[in-house]
Design a protein around this motif. Sequence first.
Motif, short mmCIF file in Angstrom:
data_model
loop_
_atom_site.label_atom_id
_atom_site.label_comp_id
_atom_site.label_asym_id
_atom_site.label_seq_id
_atom_site.Cartn_x
_atom_site.Cartn_y
_atom_site.Cartn_z
N ASP A 61 0.81 -1.22 0.00
CA ASP A 61 0.00 0.00 0.00
C ASP A 61 0.84 1.27 0.00
OD1 ASP A 61 -2.35 -1.43 -0.03
OD2 ASP A 61 -2.56 -1.44 2.15
N ASP A 62 1.93 1.28 0.73
CA ASP A 62 2.74 2.50 0.87
C ASP A 62 3.79 2.67 -0.21
OD1 ASP A 62 1.35 3.18 3.12
OD2 ASP A 62 2.82 2.33 4.50
N TYR A 63 3.86 1.76 -1.16
CA TYR A 63 4.93 1.81 -2.16
C TYR A 63 4.82 3.04 -3.05
CZ TYR A 63 7.74 0.77 -6.22
OH TYR A 63 8.65 0.87 -7.23
N TYR A 64 3.68 3.28 -3.66
CA TYR A 64 3.55 4.35 -4.63
C TYR A 64 3.71 5.75 -4.03
CZ TYR A 64 2.52 0.90 -8.12
OH TYR A 64 2.63 -0.16 -8.97
N PRO A 65 3.17 6.03 -2.84
CA PRO A 65 3.47 7.35 -2.26
C PRO A 65 4.96 7.57 -2.03
CG PRO A 65 1.61 6.36 -1.12
CD PRO A 65 2.16 5.32 -2.06
N HIS A 66 5.67 6.53 -1.59
CA HIS A 66 7.12 6.67 -1.40
C HIS A 66 7.84 6.87 -2.72
CE1 HIS A 66 6.23 5.13 2.61
NE2 HIS A 66 7.37 5.68 2.97
N LEU A 67 7.42 6.15 -3.74
CA LEU A 67 8.05 6.28 -5.05
C LEU A 67 7.83 7.68 -5.62
CD1 LEU A 67 9.48 4.92 -7.50
CD2 LEU A 67 7.19 4.41 -8.36
N ILE A 68 6.61 8.16 -5.60
CA ILE A 68 6.29 9.46 -6.18
C ILE A 68 6.97 10.59 -5.41
CG2 ILE A 68 4.39 11.08 -6.60
CD1 ILE A 68 2.67 8.54 -7.22
N VAL A 69 6.87 10.57 -4.10
CA VAL A 69 7.51 11.61 -3.29
C VAL A 69 9.03 11.57 -3.48
CG1 VAL A 69 8.00 12.34 -0.92
CG2 VAL A 69 5.68 11.80 -1.60
N GLY A 70 9.60 10.38 -3.55
CA GLY A 70 11.05 10.25 -3.74
C GLY A 70 11.51 10.80 -5.07
N ILE A 71 10.79 10.50 -6.13
CA ILE A 71 11.19 11.01 -7.45
C ILE A 71 11.03 12.52 -7.51
CG2 ILE A 71 10.53 11.00 -9.89
CD1 ILE A 71 10.03 7.98 -9.57
N TRP A 73 11.23 14.55 -4.97
CA TRP A 73 12.27 15.12 -4.12
C TRP A 73 13.63 15.13 -4.83
CZ3 TRP A 73 12.66 18.45 -0.64
CH2 TRP A 73 13.79 18.54 0.18
N ILE A 74 13.95 14.08 -5.56
CA ILE A 74 15.20 14.05 -6.32
C ILE A 74 15.23 15.18 -7.34
CG2 ILE A 74 16.47 12.73 -8.08
CD1 ILE A 74 17.04 11.69 -5.34
N PHE A 75 14.13 15.40 -8.05
CA PHE A 75 14.10 16.48 -9.04
C PHE A 75 14.18 17.86 -8.38
CE2 PHE A 75 12.26 13.28 -12.00
CZ PHE A 75 13.26 13.38 -12.97
N ILE A 76 13.58 18.03 -7.21
CA ILE A 76 13.70 19.30 -6.49
C ILE A 76 15.16 19.54 -6.11
CG2 ILE A 76 13.17 20.45 -4.29
CD1 ILE A 76 10.33 19.23 -4.53
N LEU A 77 15.81 18.51 -5.59
CA LEU A 77 17.21 18.66 -5.21
C LEU A 77 18.10 18.93 -6.42
CD1 LEU A 77 17.60 15.92 -2.45
CD2 LEU A 77 17.56 18.41 -2.14
#
Length: 131
Positions: A61-71, A73-77
């Motif tokens: 269940d928590d996979y896609y929120p982590h994937l989307i937020v992580g990607i 966040w990488i682009f923001i950085l």
Amino acid sequence: MNREIFEQYVSNLWLFICICLSEIIIIIWTWFFKNSQLVKDITNNPKLNTISRAFEIIQLDDYYPHLIVGIIWIFILLGLVLYSFKERKYGGTLIYILFIIVFWLIFWDPILTSFLIIGSLGTAAMYSFNN
């Protein structure tokens, strides 16, 4: 340290503080997912091969929120690195690169690894239908 001296090296003090807090929160959030019992059970299961593990992990269940937020966040950085470099704030550039490296080490396995495995299989399947 004086704010003006700090802003010679990093573009904006408040932006930097927000980025630092966001980095810490996202890393902790990702770390808890990565070390959850469900993920550990999947990654330590000797009966599953790599592809089966990837399919099991993306069904959590928590996979896609982590994937989307992580990607995101990488682009923001990455954007902050480019902006800092353009503004000749090399101290900020190095700090944001360090943030990327630390986050990437946390984010890579199993979240991004599963995404890349499934994406590779999907791409291979699409190419096989064309032939």
